[in-house]
Scaffold this motif. Structure first.
Motif, PDB file in Angstrom:
ATOM      1  N   ASP A 341       6.462   4.080   7.128  1.00 36.44           N
ATOM      2  CA  ASP A 341       7.135   3.364   8.208  1.00 36.44           C
ATOM      3  C   ASP A 341       8.397   2.715   7.655  1.00 36.44           C
ATOM      4  O   ASP A 341       8.538   2.535   6.439  1.00 36.44           O
ATOM      5  CB  ASP A 341       6.208   2.298   8.810  1.00 36.44           C
ATOM      6  N   LYS A 342       9.289   2.356   8.543  1.00 39.19           N
ATOM      7  CA  LYS A 342      10.543   1.742   8.145  1.00 39.19           C
ATOM      8  C   LYS A 342      10.926   0.703   9.179  1.00 39.19           C
ATOM      9  O   LYS A 342      10.861   0.947  10.375  1.00 39.19           O
ATOM     10  CB  LYS A 342      11.641   2.800   8.021  1.00 39.19           C
ATOM     11  N   TYR A 349       5.278   2.337   2.007  1.00 37.21           N
ATOM     12  CA  TYR A 349       5.010   3.555   1.252  1.00 37.21           C
ATOM     13  C   TYR A 349       3.509   3.771   1.056  1.00 37.21           C
ATOM     14  O   TYR A 349       2.701   2.820   1.085  1.00 37.21           O
ATOM     15  CB  TYR A 349       5.657   3.473  -0.138  1.00 37.21           C
ATOM     16  N   SER A 350       3.180   5.025   0.801  1.00 35.99           N
ATOM     17  CA  SER A 350       1.858   5.389   0.296  1.00 35.99           C
ATOM     18  C   SER A 350       2.060   6.288  -0.914  1.00 35.99           C
ATOM     19  O   SER A 350       3.066   7.005  -0.995  1.00 35.99           O
ATOM     20  CB  SER A 350       1.026   6.103   1.361  1.00 35.99           C
ATOM     21  N   GLU A 366      -2.757   3.754  -0.268  1.00 36.57           N
ATOM     22  CA  GLU A 366      -2.063   3.835   1.011  1.00 36.57           C
ATOM     23  C   GLU A 366      -1.108   2.670   1.231  1.00 36.57           C
ATOM     24  O   GLU A 366      -0.344   2.682   2.194  1.00 36.57           O
ATOM     25  CB  GLU A 366      -3.084   3.909   2.151  1.00 36.57           C
ATOM     26  N   ASN A 367      -1.138   1.675   0.361  1.00 33.31           N
ATOM     27  CA  ASN A 367      -0.216   0.541   0.480  1.00 33.31           C
ATOM     28  C   ASN A 367      -0.003  -0.082  -0.907  1.00 33.31           C
ATOM     29  O   ASN A 367      -0.462  -1.187  -1.183  1.00 33.31           O
ATOM     30  CB  ASN A 367      -0.785  -0.495   1.452  1.00 33.31           C
ATOM     31  N   VAL A 373       8.575  -3.083   1.327  1.00 36.69           N
ATOM     32  CA  VAL A 373       9.460  -3.377   0.202  1.00 36.69           C
ATOM     33  C   VAL A 373      10.816  -2.762   0.519  1.00 36.69           C
ATOM     34  O   VAL A 373      11.027  -2.183   1.584  1.00 36.69           O
ATOM     35  CB  VAL A 373       8.914  -2.805  -1.119  1.00 36.69           C
ATOM     36  N   GLY A 374      11.745  -2.875  -0.436  1.00 37.11           N
ATOM     37  CA  GLY A 374      13.030  -2.199  -0.269  1.00 37.11           C
ATOM     38  C   GLY A 374      12.857  -0.702  -0.413  1.00 37.11           C
ATOM     39  O   GLY A 374      11.776  -0.167  -0.169  1.00 37.11           O
ATOM     40  N   GLU A 375      13.864  -0.037  -0.867  1.00 33.59           N
ATOM     41  CA  GLU A 375      13.809   1.414  -0.993  1.00 33.59           C
ATOM     42  C   GLU A 375      13.475   1.825  -2.427  1.00 33.59           C
ATOM     43  O   GLU A 375      14.089   1.337  -3.378  1.00 33.59           O
ATOM     44  CB  GLU A 375      15.151   2.019  -0.584  1.00 33.59           C
ATOM     45  N   ALA A 376      12.487   2.705  -2.585  1.00 33.34           N
ATOM     46  CA  ALA A 376      12.103   3.184  -3.917  1.00 33.34           C
ATOM     47  C   ALA A 376      13.233   4.015  -4.507  1.00 33.34           C
ATOM     48  O   ALA A 376      13.862   4.817  -3.812  1.00 33.34           O
ATOM     49  CB  ALA A 376      10.835   4.014  -3.836  1.00 33.34           C
TER      50      ALA A 376
END
Length: 478
Positions: A341-342, A349-350, A366-367, A373-376
């Motif tokens: 989701d965003k 993320y998962s 799964e979490n 969080v920000g972007e990986a």
């Protein structure tokens, strides 16, 4: 006393001092040495002559040039000449004032090292440095100033090499080494210490990619295709090949060849070239090792156009990421982050894993971050237990590194000792807030702590941290 007051002796002494000074200043060996030796021999002969004469005439006072005034004049002349030429010789020996200074520097800095591991097939390039390390402890991280050129015979015996390398010792002091070997001139390696080098400490000039590449390839098999008696190896550090691909061979960390046609318009790597000297018609073999991201870079003009087949091939390169969200470990084991989701620039993320190279995936966590969080920006696993994920925040202005030691079931934020710097106006700031993805070298982990998108301190410089306990604790090393 009669010896030093003789006009002949004074003239000989003057010539001797003049020739010695000229030799020290300019080093014109052929012009000076013969006159110098003749004067010295004649001076010694005259001294012996006067000693014998005095011994035979102990009871008789010698009258030759025995006046007090001439004695004083002679002593003043000798003292003046000694002082005048002594100062000149001293100047020629200091601050590069003459040839003697260079001779002294060479004696102090030039060393000989026994060269035993002289077969490149058997010992690789590392054998050279292992022999040097027996006598002089080299820094652990080495850089080349220009290039590294080696020549060797058909049987693998090294006949020539030359390079200029530098690095920092454990105390942070810079060390430089001009290394030279010519089998036809000496059996030893010539080593000149503490020279002047443009030491920018750029990763583009790392020596480690050379060592690792040579360990993975077979130089003997490569040159067996050429019916020649002499071969050469050349390493220049990082090279951008653009569209030129002649002779390039891509290999992974298992030594397996990767098809060259899988890559785009630009290829940036650390090639090790094997070639035949002065035979331009024979295309060199240029090995590029695909390894840690700061050693090898793949650039494509339109990365989104890569086909699934090309993407799959790229994934099999050991220890590298096909994208910022996926990592290949070994034996078909891969990890990837899925965006679930965003919202407002943050992601949920998962974490997934496969053991059959992507045919079947299953969720590990799964979490992993307990929320958004920000972007990986990267994922890296040392083994099936310990791994890292980098996450950027605030539009890339700062970053965080997360670590797992239970195979991804849980993650904790890695804490680094913060380093502050003081600006010219006296303000104290902490600009290093964007940890990169760790990389492994010689049993240790390293990570670059950079400045985020808003960083502009000191040319966007960075810090390097190391860990001896697989990333649990980190220490700033430079």
């Amino acid at each position: 006393m009669e010896f030093v007051t003789s006009p002949i002796i004074l003239i000989l002494y003057w010539i001797l001092c003049y020739e010695l000074t000229d030799l020290c200043m300019y080093g014109r060996y052929n012009n000076n040495i013969y006159i110098f030796i003749i004067c010295l021999v004649f001076l010694i002969f005259m001294a012996i002559f006067y000693i014998i004469r005095i011994n035979r005439n102990k009871e008789r006072k010698l009258k030759l040039l025995n006046s007090k005034s001439w004695k004083c004049i002679s002593l003043i002349i000798i003292f003046t000449m000694t002082l005048f030429y002594g100062v000149k010789i001293y100047k020629s020996a200091t601050n590069y004032g003459g040839k003697l200074a260079w001779v002294i520097k060479r004696v102090k800095s030039e060393k000989n090292v026994d060269f035993n591991k002289d077969n490149i097939y058997k010992y690789g390039v590392k054998g050279i440095f292992e022999d040097i390390n027996k006598k002089y402890k080299l820094p652990g991280k080495l850089y080349i100033s220009n290039d590294f050129s080696i020549k060797f015979e058909k049987g693998g015996t090294i006949t020539y090499f030359e390079t200029f390398i530098y690095g920092k010792d454990k105390n942070g002091k810079e060390k430089t080494y001009l290394i030279y070997y010519d089998k036809n001139k000496s059996k030893d390696i010539k080593l000149i210490l503490n020279g002047v080098v443009n030491s920018d400490y750029s990763n583009d000039k790392l020596l480690d990619p050379l060592f690792e590449t040579v360990e993975l390839i077979s130089i003997k098999d490569t040159v067996s295709n050429w019916n020649e008696n002499e071969f050469a190896l050349l390493y220049k550090g990082k090279v951008n090949w653009e569209s030129y691909r002649n002779g390039i061979v891509l290999i992974n960390k298992k030594g397996e060849e990767i098809p060259l046609n899988l890559f785009g318009d630009k290829l940036v790597g650390y090639p090790v070239s094997i070639y035949v000297p002065e035979k331009e018609e024979i295309t060199p073999v240029r090995y590029n090792l695909l390894t840690d991201s700061y050693w090898f870079e793949y650039l494509d003009t339109d990365e989104e156009d890569l086909s699934n087949e090309i993407q799959q091939e790229w994934n099999v390169i050991e220890g590298s990421s096909s994208t910022k969200d996926e990592f290949y470990l070994y034996d078909g084991i891969r990890y990837k982050l899925n965006v679930e989701d965003k919202a407002a620039g943050s992601f949920f993320y998962s974490l997934y894993k496969t053991k059959d190279n992507g045919n079947n995936w299953f969720a590990i966590n799964e979490n992993p971050f307990d929320g958004a969080v920000g972007e990986a920006y990267g994922i890296y696993f040392i083994d099936e237990n310990i791994g890292f994920i980098g996450v950027s925040r605030n539009g890339g202005c700062e970053g965080e590194l997360y670590r797992t030691e239970d195979g991804g079931k849980s993650f904790s934020k890695v804490e680094f000792e913060e380093k502050s710097v003081t600006l010219d106006n006296g303000t104290s700031i902490m600009p290093f807030d964007y940890p990169g993805i760790p990389y492994e070298k010689d049993g240790k982990l390293y990570v670059n702590i950079e400045q985020g998108a808003d960083g502009d301190y000191n040319g966007n410089s960075s810090l390097i941290y190391s860990s001896n306990d697989k990333g649990r604790n980190w220490k700033c090393i430079e």
